[in-house]
Motif scaffolding. Structure first.
Motif, PDB file in Angstrom:
ATOM      1  N   CYS B 257       0.698  -0.784   0.277  1.00  0.00           N
ATOM      2  CA  CYS B 257       0.090   0.359   0.145  1.00  0.00           C
ATOM      3  C   CYS B 257       1.351   0.977   0.140  1.00  0.00           C
ATOM      4  CB  CYS B 257      -1.227  -0.050   1.029  1.00  0.00           C
ATOM      5  SG  CYS B 257      -2.076   1.451   1.018  1.00  0.00           S
ATOM      6  N   PRO B 258       1.136   1.978  -0.800  1.00  0.00           N
ATOM      7  CA  PRO B 258       1.475   3.248  -1.249  1.00  0.00           C
ATOM      8  C   PRO B 258       1.011   4.558  -0.109  1.00  0.00           C
ATOM      9  CG  PRO B 258       0.013   3.215  -3.280  1.00  0.00           C
ATOM     10  CD  PRO B 258      -0.007   2.196  -2.215  1.00  0.00           C
ATOM     11  N   ASP B 259      -0.193   4.822   0.365  1.00  0.00           N
ATOM     12  CA  ASP B 259      -0.050   5.515   1.713  1.00  0.00           C
ATOM     13  C   ASP B 259      -0.926   4.625   3.168  1.00  0.00           C
ATOM     14  OD1 ASP B 259      -1.751   7.580   0.289  1.00  0.00           O
ATOM     15  OD2 ASP B 259      -1.157   6.769  -1.145  1.00  0.00           O
ATOM     16  N   ASP B 260       0.228   3.209   3.637  1.00  0.00           N
ATOM     17  CA  ASP B 260      -0.214   3.093   5.020  1.00  0.00           C
ATOM     18  C   ASP B 260      -1.718   2.896   4.683  1.00  0.00           C
ATOM     19  OD1 ASP B 260       1.191   1.743   7.159  1.00  0.00           O
ATOM     20  OD2 ASP B 260       2.138   3.911   7.508  1.00  0.00           O
ATOM     21  N   ALA B 261      -1.967   2.759   4.208  1.00  0.00           N
ATOM     22  CA  ALA B 261      -3.530   2.662   4.740  1.00  0.00           C
ATOM     23  C   ALA B 261      -4.709   1.334   5.141  1.00  0.00           C
ATOM     24  CB  ALA B 261      -4.333   3.458   3.705  1.00  0.00           C
ATOM     25  N   ILE B 262      -3.484   0.325   5.284  1.00  0.00           N
ATOM     26  CA  ILE B 262      -3.721  -0.757   5.863  1.00  0.00           C
ATOM     27  C   ILE B 262      -2.801  -0.924   7.429  1.00  0.00           C
ATOM     28  CG2 ILE B 262      -3.051  -3.260   5.529  1.00  0.00           C
ATOM     29  CD1 ILE B 262      -3.999  -1.902   3.022  1.00  0.00           C
ATOM     30  N   ARG B 263      -4.458  -0.970   7.684  1.00  0.00           N
ATOM     31  CA  ARG B 263      -4.721  -1.036   9.666  1.00  0.00           C
ATOM     32  C   ARG B 263      -4.285  -2.377   9.753  1.00  0.00           C
ATOM     33  NH1 ARG B 263      -9.521  -0.310  10.400  1.00  0.00           N
ATOM     34  NH2 ARG B 263      -9.639  -0.594  12.299  1.00  0.00           N
ATOM     35  N   GLY B 271      -8.407  -4.177   8.376  1.00  0.00           N
ATOM     36  CA  GLY B 271      -8.820  -2.755   7.966  1.00  0.00           C
ATOM     37  C   GLY B 271      -8.455  -1.991   6.852  1.00  0.00           C
ATOM     38  N   PHE B 272      -9.008  -1.126   6.631  1.00  0.00           N
ATOM     39  CA  PHE B 272      -8.730  -0.371   5.705  1.00  0.00           C
ATOM     40  C   PHE B 272      -8.594   0.811   6.005  1.00  0.00           C
ATOM     41  CE2 PHE B 272      -9.946  -3.651   3.195  1.00  0.00           C
ATOM     42  CZ  PHE B 272      -9.216  -3.473   2.334  1.00  0.00           C
ATOM     43  N   ASP B 273      -7.440   2.546   6.293  1.00  0.00           N
ATOM     44  CA  ASP B 273      -7.627   3.546   6.893  1.00  0.00           C
ATOM     45  C   ASP B 273      -8.701   4.685   5.860  1.00  0.00           C
ATOM     46  OD1 ASP B 273      -6.888   6.078   7.355  1.00  0.00           O
ATOM     47  OD2 ASP B 273      -4.701   5.786   7.715  1.00  0.00           O
ATOM     48  N   HIS B 276      -7.588   7.538   4.623  1.00  0.00           N
ATOM     49  CA  HIS B 276      -6.301   7.833   3.723  1.00  0.00           C
ATOM     50  C   HIS B 276      -5.410   7.174   2.406  1.00  0.00           C
ATOM     51  CE1 HIS B 276      -5.259   9.533   7.288  1.00  0.00           C
ATOM     52  NE2 HIS B 276      -4.987  11.028   6.915  1.00  0.00           N
ATOM     53  N   CYS B 277      -7.188   5.821   2.787  1.00  0.00           N
ATOM     54  CA  CYS B 277      -6.553   5.410   1.058  1.00  0.00           C
ATOM     55  C   CYS B 277      -7.413   5.670   0.057  1.00  0.00           C
ATOM     56  CB  CYS B 277      -7.292   3.633   1.779  1.00  0.00           C
ATOM     57  SG  CYS B 277      -8.425   3.224  -0.214  1.00  0.00           S
ATOM     58  N   LYS B 278      -6.713   6.148  -0.778  1.00  0.00           N
ATOM     59  CA  LYS B 278      -7.421   6.858  -1.876  1.00  0.00           C
ATOM     60  C   LYS B 278      -7.103   6.072  -3.511  1.00  0.00           C
ATOM     61  CE  LYS B 278      -2.372   7.154  -3.742  1.00  0.00           C
ATOM     62  NZ  LYS B 278      -1.111   7.849  -3.873  1.00  0.00           N
ATOM     63  N   GLY B 279      -7.706   4.811  -2.447  1.00  0.00           N
ATOM     64  CA  GLY B 279      -8.089   3.536  -3.568  1.00  0.00           C
ATOM     65  C   GLY B 279      -8.160   2.994  -5.326  1.00  0.00           C
ATOM     66  N   CYS B 280      -6.298   3.341  -4.932  1.00  0.00           N
ATOM     67  CA  CYS B 280      -5.614   2.688  -5.975  1.00  0.00           C
ATOM     68  C   CYS B 280      -5.810   1.086  -6.546  1.00  0.00           C
ATOM     69  CB  CYS B 280      -4.055   2.864  -5.883  1.00  0.00           C
ATOM     70  SG  CYS B 280      -3.508   2.146  -4.648  1.00  0.00           S
ATOM     71  N   GLY B 281      -5.938   0.381  -5.796  1.00  0.00           N
ATOM     72  CA  GLY B 281      -6.360  -1.276  -5.823  1.00  0.00           C
ATOM     73  C   GLY B 281      -4.989  -1.795  -6.332  1.00  0.00           C
ATOM     74  N   ILE B 282      -4.284  -1.017  -5.780  1.00  0.00           N
ATOM     75  CA  ILE B 282      -2.902  -1.842  -6.075  1.00  0.00           C
ATOM     76  C   ILE B 282      -3.487  -3.161  -4.538  1.00  0.00           C
ATOM     77  CG2 ILE B 282      -0.192  -2.139  -5.030  1.00  0.00           C
ATOM     78  CD1 ILE B 282       0.309   0.501  -6.387  1.00  0.00           C
ATOM     79  N   CYS B 283      -3.778  -3.218  -3.460  1.00  0.00           N
ATOM     80  CA  CYS B 283      -3.931  -4.042  -2.255  1.00  0.00           C
ATOM     81  C   CYS B 283      -4.713  -5.558  -2.773  1.00  0.00           C
ATOM     82  CB  CYS B 283      -4.232  -3.844  -1.204  1.00  0.00           C
ATOM     83  SG  CYS B 283      -6.106  -2.510  -1.676  1.00  0.00           S
ATOM     84  N   ALA B 284      -5.216  -4.346  -3.988  1.00  0.00           N
ATOM     85  CA  ALA B 284      -6.102  -5.606  -4.381  1.00  0.00           C
ATOM     86  C   ALA B 284      -5.772  -6.752  -5.489  1.00  0.00           C
ATOM     87  CB  ALA B 284      -7.582  -5.298  -4.742  1.00  0.00           C
ATOM     88  N   ILE B 293     -12.060  -6.327  -2.682  1.00  0.00           N
ATOM     89  CA  ILE B 293     -12.272  -5.975  -3.990  1.00  0.00           C
ATOM     90  C   ILE B 293     -12.277  -4.941  -4.588  1.00  0.00           C
ATOM     91  CG2 ILE B 293     -13.751  -8.571  -5.270  1.00  0.00           C
ATOM     92  CD1 ILE B 293     -16.375  -7.005  -3.682  1.00  0.00           C
ATOM     93  N   MET B 294     -12.249  -4.193  -5.396  1.00  0.00           N
ATOM     94  CA  MET B 294     -12.512  -2.981  -5.669  1.00  0.00           C
ATOM     95  C   MET B 294     -13.681  -2.537  -6.144  1.00  0.00           C
ATOM     96  SD  MET B 294      -9.685  -1.816  -4.626  1.00  0.00           S
ATOM     97  CE  MET B 294      -9.898   0.337  -4.954  1.00  0.00           C
ATOM     98  N   VAL B 295     -14.352  -1.442  -4.987  1.00  0.00           N
ATOM     99  CA  VAL B 295     -15.944  -1.276  -5.170  1.00  0.00           C
ATOM    100  C   VAL B 295     -16.434   0.310  -5.545  1.00  0.00           C
ATOM    101  CG1 VAL B 295     -18.589  -1.032  -4.098  1.00  0.00           C
ATOM    102  CG2 VAL B 295     -16.733  -3.243  -3.794  1.00  0.00           C
TER     103      VAL B 295
HETATM  104  S1  SF4 Z   1      -6.115   0.689  -2.636  1.00  0.00           S
HETATM  105 FE1  SF4 Z   1      -4.191   1.312  -2.704  1.00  0.00          FE
HETATM  106  S2  SF4 Z   1      -4.261   2.954  -1.334  1.00  0.00           S
HETATM  107 FE2  SF4 Z   1      -6.053   1.969  -0.162  1.00  0.00          FE
HETATM  108  S3  SF4 Z   1      -5.406   0.350   0.956  1.00  0.00           S
HETATM  109 FE3  SF4 Z   1      -5.231  -0.403  -1.012  1.00  0.00          FE
HETATM  110  S4  SF4 Z   1      -3.399  -0.106  -1.749  1.00  0.00           S
HETATM  111 FE4  SF4 Z   1      -3.812   0.961  -0.172  1.00  0.00          FE
END
Ligand code: SF4
Ligand code: SF4
Lengths: 417, 304
Positions: B257-263, B271-273, B276-284, B293-295
């Motif tokens: 996660c590029p934004d350190d948004a994984i708790r 879960g997710f912060d 700060h999670c900007k929804g980039c989808g890298i985690c998925a 999944i990305m919604v």
């Molecule tokens: S979508 Fe991107 S910013 Fe959000 S938790 Fe996943 S990797 Fe981090």
């Protein structure tokens, strides 16, 4: 027949490059110039132009490759911005001194630090004395037209110097405007085929390029550069004349707007001249006699012509989008040149400097109207109290005391700690 | 029409805001206008709020300063409706145009009780139905033709034929014409009350306040690590949703996660912060058991 196209400034220049079809383009992408390289690379990839396109690893290499190509007898171009131009520094002087007619669009952007991608003229102004001809463009159309003319100017037998063609970063480079694109054949006929004076690849006549040159010859070679720059003015006008004859758009060393009967005049480069025109119209409606002068050619500096065009006014404001740090009053380069020109040609009126828009800070018609108001007062009094104004900088007065200024981390900003 | 029309576009990085500003300019150019279309460039990151501008005039445009008092504000993304700068400078008789299926009262409420001219178009749905892609710009052009009268449906038809016919087949051309026509017909106009004589809507411009001599020298940032103060979560157009049963707590998501948004606590994925999670989808993308999944964010927002 040409045609109207909706193009960004960078795209308009890439079109000009496609039509010029240089033998070699060596470039490295940098914001906000990227659109030029990207669009041109696309033309090459699509087979629309047969240029040898070199993707190099830095701007230093880009200009070095152009120097090599130009010495070999090729028509060579590159393009850059800001840090890219800074990285080209040592090669700038080499291209000029070797008298290689390289043409380089420069998309003006502030220099680091702090890091900034937006428009000011610090980059090209820093290179003003490197021996290149410098032409500034107000909008996408001018950037296109100036790029076409730059090739002829650079290769003119009386000149043979490299040319930079400037446009404002983002303001012009990334704005879509209506641009008249000329027919390919007409452009080709205008720029003509390149006739190199001598080439590295001519086996009949082997030559050495870039040799060592000490106190016995170096100075004379610098004198060559002076002569080429001196003759460039006439060549620029000659090329502009032919351009006007073929395409109908007329260019000079500078352009004036409602200046004939003006009491005060503003001198400003590039896109801001367009915004200033709106300010002039607004004030003219109120009966103020204000006018505008937009230099197009900055190097060679048309000192005599500029002063003659301004001789009738009572005060002049010079707007600079760069600072010559440590120069007189820490003013801008255009102002310093204007002062010198006025002194040299016996024009003794107040000439004030307005430094503006650094790092892309907006400049609006109402701010320019403010500058005209200031100039009217200066004309009234016949003297200047503040030679250099930094337009829109927060907290201009009162100045800090030495003790306050010595605070590296001022109290106010660390109060929260 | 007045001498010059100025338009401000709001959307998010990746939604084609800049393209929208340009498309309108191109269509207007063909209808005989002088044009300008330009973006407001900042850090261009997917999902970050982005503005772009279009100027149209019957005479050449020499102005090169930003648009301060727009005649039209066009919003491509509903999730921006809460942005207080949305109405900045909008002329009292100007129009707010939103890509939305929401009822007008709802939109007005979300835009701080806005009372002026409002137009709504569910451009995303039209685009998905007709073009089979999320390209709301095309139906919006139809709505703008209707609202502003700057150009006619015929002008647009000619423009679209001219631009698309060379590159795409007749099917694509026809779908685009249909999208434009539906935009023209389906735009919902809610006139509200213009407030003539009132000054343009002003928004306090916070931040830029310190005089130069009070700024740290050399561009230093004194509160290092202040990224926590930036709610990059507001940039989200998609959000990650986890199926906890599938999660093996491998923490790949945390690593990437590029934004350190994984708790995470005690080596366990929590879960997710959201701030700060900007929804980039890298985690998925990196999650080995595909537990994330990305919604689409607007669906989540609409459900709230
Ligand atoms: S979508 Fe991107 S910013 Fe959000 S938790 Fe996943 S990797 Fe981090
Ligand atoms: S990557 Fe997937 S499985 Fe691993 S911790 Fe994250 S959500 Fe769980």
């Amino acid at each position: 027949m040409g045609r109207w196209m909706a193009l960004e400034g960078t795209e308009a220049v890439a079109y000009a490059m496609k039509q010029i079809a240089p033998d070699v383009v060596a470039a490295y992408p940098i914001t906000p110039q990227t659109g030029i390289v990207q669009t041109f690379a696309q033309f090459v990839a699509d087979g629309e132009v047969s240029t040898e396109f070199l993707q190099v690893e830095s701007e230093h290499s880009a200009l070095s490759a152009c120097v090599g190509a130009a010495a070999a007898g090729a028509r060579a171009m590159t393009a850059t911005s800001s840090q890219g131009l800074a990285l080209m520094w040592e090669i700038l002087y080499i291209a000029a001194a070797m008298r290689l007619p390289v043409v380089m669009p420069v998309v003006n952007r502030a220099l680091s630090a702090p890091i900034n991608i937006h428009c000011d003229h610090s980059d090209s102004m820093g290179a003003r004395d490197a021996g290149w001809i410098q032409i500034y463009s107000e909008n996408a159309q001018e950037a296109y037209d100036n790029t076409l003319q730059a090739v002829r100017i650079a290769e003119h037998p009386q000149v043979r110097l490299p040319v930079m063609v400037m446009m404002d970063g983002f303001i012009t480079s990334h704005a879509v405007e209506r641009v008249w694109i000329e027919e390919d054949d007409a452009v080709r006929a205008f720029v003509g085929t390149y006739q190199p004076a001598c080439t590295l690849l001519n086996l009949e006549r082997p030559l050495t390029f870039g040799a060592l040159d000490f106190y016995d010859y170096y100075f004379e070679h610098k004198r060559h550069q002076v002569e080429a720059m001196r003759r460039a003015k006439e060549a620029i006008l000659e090329v502009a004349e032919d351009f006007a004859r073929r395409f109908g758009r007329r260019y000079g060393l500078f352009e004036t707007y409602r200046l004939e009967d003006a009491e005060v005049a503003l001198v400003v480069l590039s896109s801001t001249a367009g915004t200033a025109r709106v300010a002039v119209d607004n004030l003219r409606r109120l009966g103020w006699r204000v006018g505008l002068l937009k230099p197009r050619v900055y190097r060679p500096f048309p000192d005599h012509e500029l002063i003659e065009a301004l001789r009738h006014v009572r005060a002049i404001g010079v707007m600079d989008r760069a600072i010559a740090f440590g120069a007189m009053e820490n003013g801008g380069p255009l102002w310093l040149d204007m002062l010198a020109a006025a002194y040299r040609h016996g024009l003794h009126i107040p000439i004030a400097n307005y430094v503006f828009g650094l790092g892309g800070r907006d400049i609006t018609p109402s701010e320019i109207e403010g500058i005209f108001t200031d100039l009217m007062q200066i004309a009234e009094r016949g003297m200047i109290t503040r030679p250099v104004t930094y337009v829109g900088v927060r907290g201009e007065a009162p100045l800090p005391t030495p003790a306050e200024w010595a605070l590296w981390l001022p109290e106010a900003t660390i109060a929260g700690d | 029409m007045q001498e010059m029309i100025e338009i401000r576009w709001h959307g998010r990085g990746g939604q084609g805001v800049v393209t929208a500003a340009r498309l309108l300019a191109e269509a207007a150019m063909e209808a005989g206008y002088f044009i300008q279309a330009f973006p407001d460039y900042g850090p261009e990151r997917s999902g970050a709020p982005i503005r772009a501008y279009t100027r149209l005039s019957r005479s050449p445009i020499s102005l090169h300063s930003p648009v301060k008092a727009p005649d039209l504000v066009i919003v491509l993304d509903e999730t921006l409706l809460g942005d207080p700068s949305l109405l900045e400078g909008l002329k009292p008789d100007g129009w707010l145009i939103v890509n939305s299926a929401l009822p007008p009262e709802f939109v007005r409420r979300r835009v701080g009780g806005y009372k002026g001219h409002l137009a709504l178009l569910d451009a995303t749905r039209i685009a998905l139905e007709v073009l089979r892609r999320n390209l709301p710009n095309t139906p919006l052009l139809g709505a703008l033709a209707r609202l502003t009268g700057l150009f006619s449906l015929e002008d647009l038809t000619r423009h679209i034929r001219h631009h698309l016919a060379a590159k795409f087949g007749e099917d694509v051309v026809r779908a685009n014409l249909e999208a434009v026509r539906r935009g023209f017909e389906e735009v919902r106009i809610d006139p509200g009350q213009a407030s003539p004589g009132e000054r343009p809507i002003e928004v306090p411009s916070g931040g830029m306040a310190l005089p130069w001599f009070e700024l740290p020298r050399g561009g230093l940032i004194l509160d290092a690590g202040n990224a926590i103060a930036y709610r990059t979560g507001d940039w989200r157009t998609f959000r990650p949703v986890v199926e906890m049963e599938k999660c093996t707590h491998c923490l790949y998501c945390w690593l990437y996660c590029p934004d350190d948004a994984i708790r995470v606590a005690g080596g366990q994925f929590l879960g997710f912060d959201e701030a700060h999670c900007k929804g980039c989808g890298i985690c998925a993308a990196v999650c080995p058991p595909k537990a994330i999944i990305m919604v689409e964010e607007s669906r989540v927002v609409a459900a709230v």
